[in-house]
Design a protein around this motif. Structure first.
Motif, mmCIF file in Angstrom:
data_model
loop_
_atom_site.group_PDB
_atom_site.id
_atom_site.type_symbol
_atom_site.label_atom_id
_atom_site.label_comp_id
_atom_site.label_asym_id
_atom_site.label_seq_id
_atom_site.Cartn_x
_atom_site.Cartn_y
_atom_site.Cartn_z
ATOM 1 N N VAL A 37 62.603 -54.552 -20.318
ATOM 2 C CA VAL A 37 63.104 -53.221 -20.628
ATOM 3 C C VAL A 37 61.904 -52.325 -20.906
ATOM 4 O O VAL A 37 60.987 -52.693 -21.636
ATOM 5 C CB VAL A 37 64.078 -53.232 -21.830
ATOM 6 N N PHE A 38 61.905 -51.152 -20.288
ATOM 7 C CA PHE A 38 60.839 -50.163 -20.458
ATOM 8 C C PHE A 38 61.403 -49.004 -21.272
ATOM 9 O O PHE A 38 62.537 -48.568 -21.052
ATOM 10 C CB PHE A 38 60.337 -49.690 -19.098
ATOM 11 N N LEU A 39 60.594 -48.511 -22.197
ATOM 12 C CA LEU A 39 61.056 -47.526 -23.165
ATOM 13 C C LEU A 39 60.187 -46.286 -23.114
ATOM 14 O O LEU A 39 58.994 -46.336 -23.416
ATOM 15 C CB LEU A 39 61.023 -48.130 -24.571
ATOM 16 N N SER A 40 60.785 -45.178 -22.698
ATOM 17 C CA SER A 40 60.065 -43.905 -22.729
ATOM 18 C C SER A 40 60.224 -43.293 -24.115
ATOM 19 O O SER A 40 61.082 -43.705 -24.900
ATOM 20 C CB SER A 40 60.597 -42.962 -21.655
ATOM 21 N N GLU A 41 59.391 -42.322 -24.413
ATOM 22 C CA GLU A 41 59.422 -41.679 -25.725
ATOM 23 C C GLU A 41 59.701 -40.197 -25.563
ATOM 24 O O GLU A 41 59.101 -39.528 -24.724
ATOM 25 C CB GLU A 41 58.083 -41.889 -26.453
ATOM 26 N N ARG A 42 60.639 -39.706 -26.356
ATOM 27 C CA ARG A 42 60.918 -38.275 -26.415
ATOM 28 C C ARG A 42 60.962 -37.880 -27.884
ATOM 29 O O ARG A 42 61.438 -38.645 -28.731
ATOM 30 C CB ARG A 42 62.245 -37.926 -25.721
ATOM 31 N N PHE A 43 60.499 -36.674 -28.181
ATOM 32 C CA PHE A 43 60.380 -36.261 -29.573
ATOM 33 C C PHE A 43 61.706 -35.722 -30.102
ATOM 34 O O PHE A 43 61.796 -34.606 -30.613
ATOM 35 C CB PHE A 43 59.254 -35.233 -29.719
ATOM 36 N N THR A 44 62.731 -36.549 -29.946
ATOM 37 C CA THR A 44 64.069 -36.220 -30.464
ATOM 38 C C THR A 44 64.623 -37.457 -31.170
ATOM 39 O O THR A 44 64.463 -37.613 -32.366
ATOM 40 C CB THR A 44 65.002 -35.769 -29.319
ATOM 41 N N THR A 45 65.227 -38.348 -30.403
ATOM 42 C CA THR A 45 65.792 -39.573 -30.976
ATOM 43 C C THR A 45 65.290 -40.812 -30.239
ATOM 44 O O THR A 45 65.978 -41.834 -30.185
ATOM 45 C CB THR A 45 67.333 -39.547 -30.914
ATOM 46 N N LYS A 46 64.090 -40.727 -29.650
ATOM 47 C CA LYS A 46 63.549 -41.851 -28.880
ATOM 48 C C LYS A 46 62.095 -42.107 -29.288
ATOM 49 O O LYS A 46 61.176 -41.907 -28.509
ATOM 50 C CB LYS A 46 63.662 -41.576 -27.377
ATOM 51 N N GLU A 47 61.894 -42.557 -30.519
ATOM 52 C CA GLU A 47 60.558 -42.903 -30.992
ATOM 53 C C GLU A 47 60.238 -44.315 -30.535
ATOM 54 O O GLU A 47 61.037 -45.247 -30.714
ATOM 55 C CB GLU A 47 60.495 -42.791 -32.517
ATOM 56 N N ALA A 48 59.070 -44.505 -29.945
ATOM 57 C CA ALA A 48 58.767 -45.741 -29.221
ATOM 58 C C ALA A 48 58.756 -46.976 -30.111
ATOM 59 O O ALA A 48 59.232 -48.044 -29.717
ATOM 60 C CB ALA A 48 57.423 -45.597 -28.507
#
Length: 359
Positions: A37-48
């Motif tokens: 599983v690969f996890l991108s980061e977005r500065f909302t609700t997706k902190e790595a």
């Protein structure tokens, strides 16, 4: 069900306001045999870091990689700690994936724009810390650090993955990284050229070119999904990329920049208040579909599950070591995985579970 370490998926693909969904996605992905599983980061609700920990707890075998976070948004000691914690928490299934990010975003955040020199320096610092070394009196492209140390007993072998698109970044990744994640909507020709560039960078640095594990990213939108969902995952996703960094994607694929200019000049597109793959209505997406050439959309896996599986094989034929089936949840990928197992290349099962490790 046999594992497929050569295949991965993006957790919470795109935007998500419900990060808890990742737990079920990882469990289902592992049940279906997906390797990573690969996890991108977005500065909302997706902190790595948070997502990585959840993924490690939700699965026992699946590999985990950030793809990507940025070296300049955390202090290097925090990034090193994130990685060592995840390495031990996951039993060695974790790879730290870094990327350049976006200049305009860093400008408004008050952060320095990322350069290759900074990334190389930062990776060097991380690897020294993971080996148990102290970093004293460091003054380099990544910053000025009087004294950094984790634990002198450490001897952690944590792979570093880079996300890359442009030729210089691809060659750089081949020189310094353990793995490379490419980008969605690369044509087969662009994929083959990118793999060659990565291998060339590794060889120029005196490394075994085969030691760098290269992942293609293939938008996988089968016709077993309903029409509006297909539009969002295919047309909406490509349109969103064209909104954000279309010049680079068009350039690396050798597409006609005049088409991109017409796309941007369209009345709906030019004033659109957000990302098409998030807020686009069915009518919006159908309109945008008329602005994007079929040739551009063909850089994906569509049609029947068998047709999607055949496109996965095309990625291997172009030189990729692994394929990230992008834009779909594991449950949505299930028919494609069944079809893929019928044509799976011999020897694919020998890839390590950790997505940053080569054979």
């Amino acid at each position: 069900m046999d594992d497929l370490p050569e295949l991965g998926f993006y957790g919470l693909a795109g935007h998500s306001g419900t990060p808890r969904d990742l737990i079920a996605e990882v469990a289902e992905g592992e049940r279906l045999g997906l390797g990573s599983v690969f996890l991108s980061e977005r500065f909302t609700t997706k902190e790595a870091g948070v997502l990585s920990g959840a993924a490690a707890a939700a699965g026992e075998r699946i590999g985990i990689a950030t793809a990507a976070t940025n070296h300049n948004t955390r202090h290097p000691l925090l990034t090193a700690t994130l990685a060592t914690t995840m390495h031990r928490l996951s039993g060695g299934r974790f790879a730290l994936g870094l990327g350049r990010g976006f200049d305009m975003l860093f400008d408004v955040m008050g952060l320095p724009r990322v350069t290759s020199a900074q990334m190389e320096d930062a990776i060097g610092i991380l690897r020294r810390l993971w080996r148990g070394e102290a970093v004293a009196g460091h003054d380099g492209p990544a910053g000025n650090y009087p004294y950094l140390s984790q634990d002198p007993s450490f001897d952690e072998d944590i792979p570093v993955i880079l996300t890359a698109m442009g030729e210089r970044t691809l060659e750089f990744a081949g020189r310094v990284a353990d793995g490379v994640v490419l980008h969605t909507f690369f044509t087969d020709e662009t994929l083959a050229r990118s793999v060659e560039t990565i291998r060339r960078g590794a060889e120029a640095a005196g490394r075994d070119p085969a030691s760098v594990r290269v992942w293609s990213v293939l938008a996988t939108v089968g016709d077993h999904l309903d029409e509006e969902l297909r539009l969002r995952k295919l047309v909406g996703r490509l349109a969103t990329y064209l909104q954000g960094y279309g010049d680079l994607l068009v350039r690396v694929n050798g597409w006609d920049p005049a088409v991109l200019e017409r796309f941007r000049a369209d009345g709906l597109v030019s004033g659109y208040p957000g990302a098409f793959d998030v807020i686009g209505t069915a009518a919006d997406l159908r309109h945008v579909a008329g602005l994007i050439p079929d040739e551009w959309l063909a850089a994906s896996a569509t049609g029947s599950p068998d047709a999607c599986a055949a496109r996965v094989l095309d990625q291997f034929a172009a030189g990729a070591d692994g394929v990230i089936l992008h834009g779909a949840t594991p449950a949505e990928l299930a028919p494609v995985l069944d079809a893929y197992r019928r044509v799976r290349p011999a020897g694919a099962e020998t890839w390590p579970r950790n997505p940053g490790r080569a054979r």
